[in-house]
Scaffold this motif. Structure first.
Motif, PDB file in Angstrom:
ATOM      1  N   THR A 235      -3.527  -1.507  10.165  1.00 57.42           N
ATOM      2  CA  THR A 235      -2.826  -0.462   9.416  1.00 57.42           C
ATOM      3  C   THR A 235      -3.681   0.791   9.488  1.00 57.42           C
ATOM      4  N   LYS A 236      -3.084   1.897   9.083  1.00 55.11           N
ATOM      5  CA  LYS A 236      -3.846   3.147   9.064  1.00 55.11           C
ATOM      6  C   LYS A 236      -4.761   3.180   7.843  1.00 55.11           C
ATOM      7  N   TYR A 237      -5.848   3.890   8.011  1.00 56.75           N
ATOM      8  CA  TYR A 237      -6.815   4.021   6.928  1.00 56.75           C
ATOM      9  C   TYR A 237      -6.736   5.380   6.235  1.00 56.75           C
ATOM     10  N   VAL A 238      -7.041   5.365   4.958  1.00 60.32           N
ATOM     11  CA  VAL A 238      -7.396   6.597   4.246  1.00 60.32           C
ATOM     12  C   VAL A 238      -8.915   6.615   4.302  1.00 60.32           C
TER      13      VAL A 238
ATOM     14  N   ILE B  72      -9.946   2.890   3.234  1.00 58.79           N
ATOM     15  CA  ILE B  72      -9.005   2.106   2.426  1.00 58.79           C
ATOM     16  C   ILE B  72      -7.712   1.983   3.225  1.00 58.79           C
ATOM     17  N   ASN B  73      -7.135   0.777   3.303  1.00 58.06           N
ATOM     18  CA  ASN B  73      -5.850   0.608   3.969  1.00 58.06           C
ATOM     19  C   ASN B  73      -4.784   1.415   3.224  1.00 58.06           C
ATOM     20  N   CYS B  74      -3.980   2.189   3.987  1.00 52.73           N
ATOM     21  CA  CYS B  74      -2.951   3.053   3.398  1.00 52.73           C
ATOM     22  C   CYS B  74      -1.973   2.291   2.513  1.00 52.73           C
ATOM     23  N   ASP B  75      -1.725   1.024   2.893  1.00 54.70           N
ATOM     24  CA  ASP B  75      -0.714   0.255   2.160  1.00 54.70           C
ATOM     25  C   ASP B  75      -1.349  -0.705   1.156  1.00 54.70           C
ATOM     26  N   THR B  76      -2.560  -0.389   0.693  1.00 53.74           N
ATOM     27  CA  THR B  76      -3.247  -1.304  -0.232  1.00 53.74           C
ATOM     28  C   THR B  76      -2.360  -1.630  -1.439  1.00 53.74           C
ATOM     29  N   SER B  77      -2.373  -2.907  -1.829  1.00 50.66           N
ATOM     30  CA  SER B  77      -1.528  -3.306  -2.951  1.00 50.66           C
ATOM     31  C   SER B  77      -2.352  -3.416  -4.229  1.00 50.66           C
ATOM     32  N   GLU B  78      -3.676  -3.265  -4.091  1.00 48.57           N
ATOM     33  CA  GLU B  78      -4.520  -3.389  -5.282  1.00 48.57           C
ATOM     34  C   GLU B  78      -5.336  -2.122  -5.524  1.00 48.57           C
ATOM     35  N   ASP B  79      -5.665  -1.882  -6.783  1.00 48.78           N
ATOM     36  CA  ASP B  79      -6.533  -0.747  -7.127  1.00 48.78           C
ATOM     37  C   ASP B  79      -7.881  -0.944  -6.444  1.00 48.78           C
TER      38      ASP B  79
ATOM     39  N   GLY C   6     -25.764   0.425   6.087  1.00 51.09           N
ATOM     40  CA  GLY C   6     -24.979  -0.804   6.098  1.00 51.09           C
ATOM     41  C   GLY C   6     -23.691  -0.556   6.879  1.00 51.09           C
ATOM     42  N   ALA C   7     -22.897  -1.601   7.031  1.00 47.70           N
ATOM     43  CA  ALA C   7     -21.661  -1.478   7.812  1.00 47.70           C
ATOM     44  C   ALA C   7     -20.692  -0.506   7.144  1.00 47.70           C
ATOM     45  N   ILE C   8     -19.825   0.082   7.977  1.00 51.03           N
ATOM     46  CA  ILE C   8     -18.692   0.843   7.455  1.00 51.03           C
ATOM     47  C   ILE C   8     -17.579  -0.173   7.218  1.00 51.03           C
ATOM     48  N   VAL C   9     -17.043  -0.204   5.992  1.00 54.32           N
ATOM     49  CA  VAL C   9     -16.062  -1.241   5.650  1.00 54.32           C
ATOM     50  C   VAL C   9     -14.818  -0.652   4.976  1.00 54.32           C
ATOM     51  N   ASP C  10     -13.765  -1.489   4.921  1.00 55.23           N
ATOM     52  CA  ASP C  10     -12.589  -1.100   4.146  1.00 55.23           C
ATOM     53  C   ASP C  10     -12.669  -1.762   2.767  1.00 55.23           C
ATOM     54  N   GLU C  11     -11.592  -1.643   1.981  1.00 54.03           N
ATOM     55  CA  GLU C  11     -11.668  -2.135   0.597  1.00 54.03           C
ATOM     56  C   GLU C  11     -11.818  -3.656   0.513  1.00 54.03           C
ATOM     57  N   ASN C  12     -11.485  -4.375   1.608  1.00 53.57           N
ATOM     58  CA  ASN C  12     -11.703  -5.831   1.639  1.00 53.57           C
ATOM     59  C   ASN C  12     -13.085  -6.184   2.155  1.00 53.57           C
TER      60      ASN C  12
ATOM     61  N   ALA D 134      -3.842   1.910  -6.676  1.00 48.81           N
ATOM     62  CA  ALA D 134      -3.185   1.619  -5.401  1.00 48.81           C
ATOM     63  C   ALA D 134      -2.013   2.564  -5.171  1.00 48.81           C
ATOM     64  N   GLU D 135      -1.244   2.838  -6.246  1.00 44.46           N
ATOM     65  CA  GLU D 135      -0.061   3.701  -6.075  1.00 44.46           C
ATOM     66  C   GLU D 135      -0.477   5.119  -5.678  1.00 44.46           C
ATOM     67  N   ASP D 136      -1.621   5.571  -6.211  1.00 38.21           N
ATOM     68  CA  ASP D 136      -2.111   6.907  -5.850  1.00 38.21           C
ATOM     69  C   ASP D 136      -2.507   6.959  -4.379  1.00 38.21           C
ATOM     70  N   ILE D 137      -3.090   5.889  -3.890  1.00 35.44           N
ATOM     71  CA  ILE D 137      -3.508   5.859  -2.481  1.00 35.44           C
ATOM     72  C   ILE D 137      -2.282   5.814  -1.577  1.00 35.44           C
ATOM     73  N   ARG D 138      -1.323   4.980  -1.956  1.00 38.24           N
ATOM     74  CA  ARG D 138      -0.113   4.859  -1.123  1.00 38.24           C
ATOM     75  C   ARG D 138       0.681   6.159  -1.093  1.00 38.24           C
ATOM     76  N   ALA D 139       0.542   6.976  -2.150  1.00 38.07           N
ATOM     77  CA  ALA D 139       1.331   8.209  -2.237  1.00 38.07           C
ATOM     78  C   ALA D 139       0.667   9.406  -1.549  1.00 38.07           C
ATOM     79  N   LEU D 140      -0.523   9.197  -0.969  1.00 37.77           N
ATOM     80  CA  LEU D 140      -1.236  10.347  -0.387  1.00 37.77           C
ATOM     81  C   LEU D 140      -0.550  10.889   0.868  1.00 37.77           C
ATOM     82  N   ASP D 141      -0.521  12.234   1.008  1.00 33.49           N
ATOM     83  CA  ASP D 141      -0.012  12.854   2.241  1.00 33.49           C
ATOM     84  C   ASP D 141      -1.153  12.934   3.241  1.00 33.49           C
ATOM     85  N   LYS D 142      -2.300  13.401   2.715  1.00 34.40           N
ATOM     86  CA  LYS D 142      -3.461  13.588   3.561  1.00 34.40           C
ATOM     87  C   LYS D 142      -4.231  12.266   3.577  1.00 34.40           C
ATOM     88  N   LYS D 143      -4.622  11.801   4.751  1.00 31.75           N
ATOM     89  CA  LYS D 143      -5.243  10.481   4.821  1.00 31.75           C
ATOM     90  C   LYS D 143      -6.765  10.563   4.607  1.00 31.75           C
TER      91      LYS D 143
END
Lengths: 118, 418
Positions: free
Chosen positions: B330-333, B349-356, B276-282, B401-410
């Motif tokens: 935006t940049k992806y994780v 996942i978008n680096c700046d995701t606002s939702e879990d 299937g397609a490669i997708v982001d969280e949306n 979401a906060e854990d994703i936004r806090a990641l150093d390694k993408k």
């Protein structure tokens, strides 16, 4: 008597071993990892019930058959008797969703209802 | 040219849920394109119950589950074109479709949701020697014959593959008076849900033979029998274990393949594992404004999860349609499976995701007492013990979401630790 079965209360699928006496009463259940497994074993040994889903022939509809189900679970042992009755019936279109097509099938107190409209 | 804010391709459970969610999020002009003559998709022939336990909290049959969504669509101003086949998606998000009333249509869409579902793996993909006798079909084809057209495709049946449709059909054929001789499964475990093994095979006294396959079909005009054999750990037939079984029908339930021809033509990147397609969280693909959800994205075992995923895609598409800067990237994780995990959706996942974010995945083998972990570098962001994991049951974990936004390694890695 010892009965082996797979619990379907959750996806874990524990293998249950049920010990029964001559009157088909449960003496012990082993192999379960939670309370639901014990309940499942009791229900399966004393009164196993299933939902029956099938189709009924339709007169004057857009398709030759319409899907139906039992309005509640029926005794497992009555499934084939119910199938015989359902397969001998023909119903007339139009049919509404949830409409009772056969009532009190095989004296189970359960109705056969349409699960689509036509 | 016709113009819509959102065009949804496919009117099954995924397409309907995505369109409804987008409507709820305020998208104005929505069109659903459906190849069949009515909405509902494959649910219309899945007359057994077991649908809706998660989403509606009650057990419904397939047509009943579909009906609830069809009625909801009818209550909105979402437009539907049935008997309409989409043939291409051109650059600039132009959907090319055709039907026998309007001819060729070119429809401009601000966003597109791909919801075409999947197809059964056919006989041709299996290389079973034998002639082209009638009586060899996929389990879903047999299901359509019995449940929609009301006729029986055979009397003595062998089923290859223990996917859920095969198990469901084993019971269905038995209830209608056929004799199902056996279900053969190549793998040492079943790909179907435990509930279906118990209620479709055990209840009906049908044997399930694991590590076993069909190696030859017999008969010229009509199938007369099959030869089955046990297989070794490399899935090769073991000489001397061959057994002839007389039957007039062989049903195949050997996997589902997302139907992604349109997706590929549109230049959408495909995950080689999910097909299937490669997708982001949306559920947005690499092509801006093109989203995917349901079985076209990853094969689900429960329609309830399809509905959930399609709501996510509908919401994502609505956000995209309303956004002012559509080309903003935006940049992806990136999310990677490792060890016992076969795949994870979404893959980005978008680096700046606002939702879990819910990460759906499947494992490669049956694991008892394993632990699911989500890590990034040395950092563990999720860890949970699981009593049992099996390839037939889709799993999910939720990362904050906060854990994703806090990641150093993408990059985050999902794996099973045994």
């Amino acid at each position: 008597m010892i009965k082996e079965m797979t619990c379907v209360a959750c996806p874990l699928g524990c293998q249950l071993t049920v010990e029964l006496n001559d009157k088909n009463e449960v003496l012990s259940v082993t192999g379960n990892t939670c309370k639901r497994g014990e309940q499942y074993a009791h229900d399966e040994c004393t009164n196993p019930v299933r939902m029956l889903t099938t189709t009924i022939k339709v007169n004057g509809g857009s398709l030759p058959v319409i899907p139906v189900k039992t309005s509640a679970p029926i005794p497992k042992g009555k499934m084939f008797d119910c199938m015989k009755v359902i397969n001998s019936e023909v119903v007339d279109a139009p049919i509404k969703m949830g409409e009772v097509l056969i009532s009190n099938i095989c004296d189970t107190g359960v109705d056969i209802v349409a699960t689509n409209e036509m | 040219m016709l113009k819509y804010d959102l065009v949804v391709i496919g009117g099954g459970p995924a397409g309907m849920a995505a369109a409804l969610k987008a409507k709820e999020c305020g998208v104005d002009k929505i069109l659903i394109l459906e190849r069949a003559s009515s909405l509902g998709g494959i649910l219309e022939q899945c007359i057994h119950t077991g649908f809706g336990l998660h989403h509606f909290g009650e057990e419904l049959s397939g047509p009943e589950y579909a009906y609830r969504f069809i009625k909801q669509v009818e209550e909105t101003d979402i437009e539907v074109k049935v008997d309409t086949m989409v043939t291409d998606i051109l650059t600039g998000n132009i959907v090319v479709a055709t039907n026998n009333k309007e001819g060729m249509l070119e429809i401009h869409a601000t966003a597109i949701i791909l919801a075409m579902g999947c197809r059964e793996r056919p006989r041709g993909a299996l290389d079973i020697p034998g002639s082209r006798a009638s009586g060899i079909m996929t389990a879903g084809t047999a299901q359509k014959y019995v449940n929609i057209y009301g006729y029986m495709p055979g009397k003595k049946i062998v089923i290859l593959g223990s996917g859920d449709i095969g198990l469901i059909m084993a019971r269905r054929m038995t209830l209608e008076g056929a004799k199902v001789e056996t279900v053969c499964e190549l793998m040492p475990y079943s790909g179907g849900l435990t509930r279906n093994i118990v209620q479709c095979l055990d209840d009906m006294g049908i044997p399930l033979r694991l590590s076993c396959t069909v190696i030859k079909t017999h008969g010229i005009e009509r199938l007369e029998g099959v030869t089955i054999a046990d297989v070794d750990e490399n899935r090769r037939p073991i000489p001397g274990t061959e057994q002839y079984i007389e039957c007039d029908t062989l049903m195949l339930s050997v996997g589902l393949i997302p139907e992604n021809e349109l997706t590929r033509n549109a230049g959408v990147m495909i995950d080689p594992i999910t097909n299937g397609a490669i997708v982001d969280e949306n559920r947005q693909t690499n092509r801006p404004g093109i989203f995917a959800c349901g079985n076209v994205l990853q094969v689900h075992d429960l329609v309830d999860y399809v509905t959930q995923e399609s709501y996510t895609a509908g919401e994502g598409a609505a956000k995209y349609i309303k956004s002012k800067n559509k080309n903003k990237r935006t940049k992806y994780v990136s999310v990677r499976p490792e060890g016992g995990v076969r795949y994870v959706v979404p893959q980005n996942i978008n680096c700046d995701t606002s939702e879990d974010v819910k990460l759906y995945f499947r494992v490669k083998d049956v694991y008892r007492g394993g632990k699911i972990t989500v890590t990034s570098g040395d950092k563990v962001i999720y860890s949970k013990k699981k009593p049992k994991l099996a390839p037939g049951e889709m799993e999910y974990v939720i990362v904050k979401a906060e854990d994703i936004r806090a990641l150093d390694k993408k990059e985050i890695i999902v794996k099973v630790e045994v």
